[in-house]
Design an enzyme around this catalytic site. Structure first.
Site, PDB file in Angstrom:
ATOM      1  N   ILE A   1     -15.053  68.181  83.503  1.00  0.00           N
ATOM      2  CA  ILE A   1     -14.611  68.043  84.780  1.00  0.00           C
ATOM      3  C   ILE A   1     -16.187  67.953  85.513  1.00  0.00           C
ATOM      4  O   ILE A   1     -16.314  67.489  86.646  1.00  0.00           O
ATOM      5  CB  ILE A   1     -13.917  69.162  85.518  1.00  0.00           C
ATOM      6  CG1 ILE A   1     -13.106  68.748  86.784  1.00  0.00           C
ATOM      7  CG2 ILE A   1     -14.483  70.496  85.424  1.00  0.00           C
ATOM      8  CD1 ILE A   1     -12.053  69.824  87.096  1.00  0.00           C
TER       9      ILE A   1
ATOM     10  N   HIS B   1     -14.207  74.677  71.857  1.00  0.00           N
ATOM     11  CA  HIS B   1     -14.406  73.153  72.394  1.00  0.00           C
ATOM     12  C   HIS B   1     -15.731  72.943  72.017  1.00  0.00           C
ATOM     13  O   HIS B   1     -16.801  73.614  71.765  1.00  0.00           O
ATOM     14  CB  HIS B   1     -14.260  73.310  73.811  1.00  0.00           C
ATOM     15  CG  HIS B   1     -15.073  74.378  74.723  1.00  0.00           C
ATOM     16  ND1 HIS B   1     -14.639  75.462  74.800  1.00  0.00           N
ATOM     17  CD2 HIS B   1     -16.185  74.143  75.332  1.00  0.00           C
ATOM     18  CE1 HIS B   1     -15.495  76.317  75.358  1.00  0.00           C
ATOM     19  NE2 HIS B   1     -16.397  75.433  75.704  1.00  0.00           N
TER      20      HIS B   1
ATOM     21  N   HIS C   1     -18.484  70.348  72.892  1.00  0.00           N
ATOM     22  CA  HIS C   1     -19.039  69.280  74.082  1.00  0.00           C
ATOM     23  C   HIS C   1     -19.716  67.993  73.421  1.00  0.00           C
ATOM     24  O   HIS C   1     -20.528  68.165  72.559  1.00  0.00           O
ATOM     25  CB  HIS C   1     -20.228  69.954  74.753  1.00  0.00           C
ATOM     26  CG  HIS C   1     -20.134  71.053  75.724  1.00  0.00           C
ATOM     27  ND1 HIS C   1     -19.650  70.910  77.094  1.00  0.00           N
ATOM     28  CD2 HIS C   1     -19.793  72.183  75.195  1.00  0.00           C
ATOM     29  CE1 HIS C   1     -19.530  72.248  77.390  1.00  0.00           C
ATOM     30  NE2 HIS C   1     -19.642  73.230  76.395  1.00  0.00           N
TER      31      HIS C   1
END
Ligand code: 5GP
Ligand code: ZN
Length: 113
Positions: A31, A99, A101
């Site tokens: 985001i 997660h 990146h």
């Protein structure tokens, strides 16, 4: 995990710009992109941080890397990319669902994420 924003994204409760999904993994746009292409690749299974990975998670984690490699053209990162995963407080992790990146689309500076 009921209170996990990335689990909610997987479930569609929170909208996301999805770029790939299958039974094991979900990949979507960060985001707040730090560079031209900034994706987040996550296992669908809720795993709080990297240091909670077990042998049973190896397929999903390996699958993240091979999927990013396979779709590098679609993602616009054929010239190369960087994968970063922050683990817990000292690693700078802010969302408690493992997660990765995936950063690329331009020559990357050395000090991001
Ligand atoms: P961390 O700091 O844990 O390594 O990375 C968390 C990342 O998740 C940040 O880059 C942040 O911009 C991103 N992020 C946080 N909330 C959301 C969200 O609701 N949607 C999306 N697409 N990314 C998010
Ligand atoms: Zn989760």
């Amino acid at each position: 995990m009921s209170n996990c924003i990335f689990c909610k994204i997987i479930d569609g409760e929170i909208p996301s710009a999805k770029v790939y999904e299958d039974e094991l993994i979900y990949i979507f746009k960060d985001i707040e992109p730090q560079v031209k292409v900034h994706l987040l690749a996550i296992p669908k299974k809720h795993i709080t941080s990297l240091d909670e990975l077990t042998a049973e998670d190896e397929q999903a984690i390996g699958h993240i890397f091979s999927t990013v490699a396979k779709l590098s053209e679609e993602f616009g990162i054929t010239e190369g990319y960087r994968v970063i995963s922050n683990c817990k407080d000292h690693g700078g992790q802010t969302v408690g669902h493992v997660h990765f990146h995936v950063l690329g689309g331009e020559k990357l500076p050395m000090n991001i994420i």
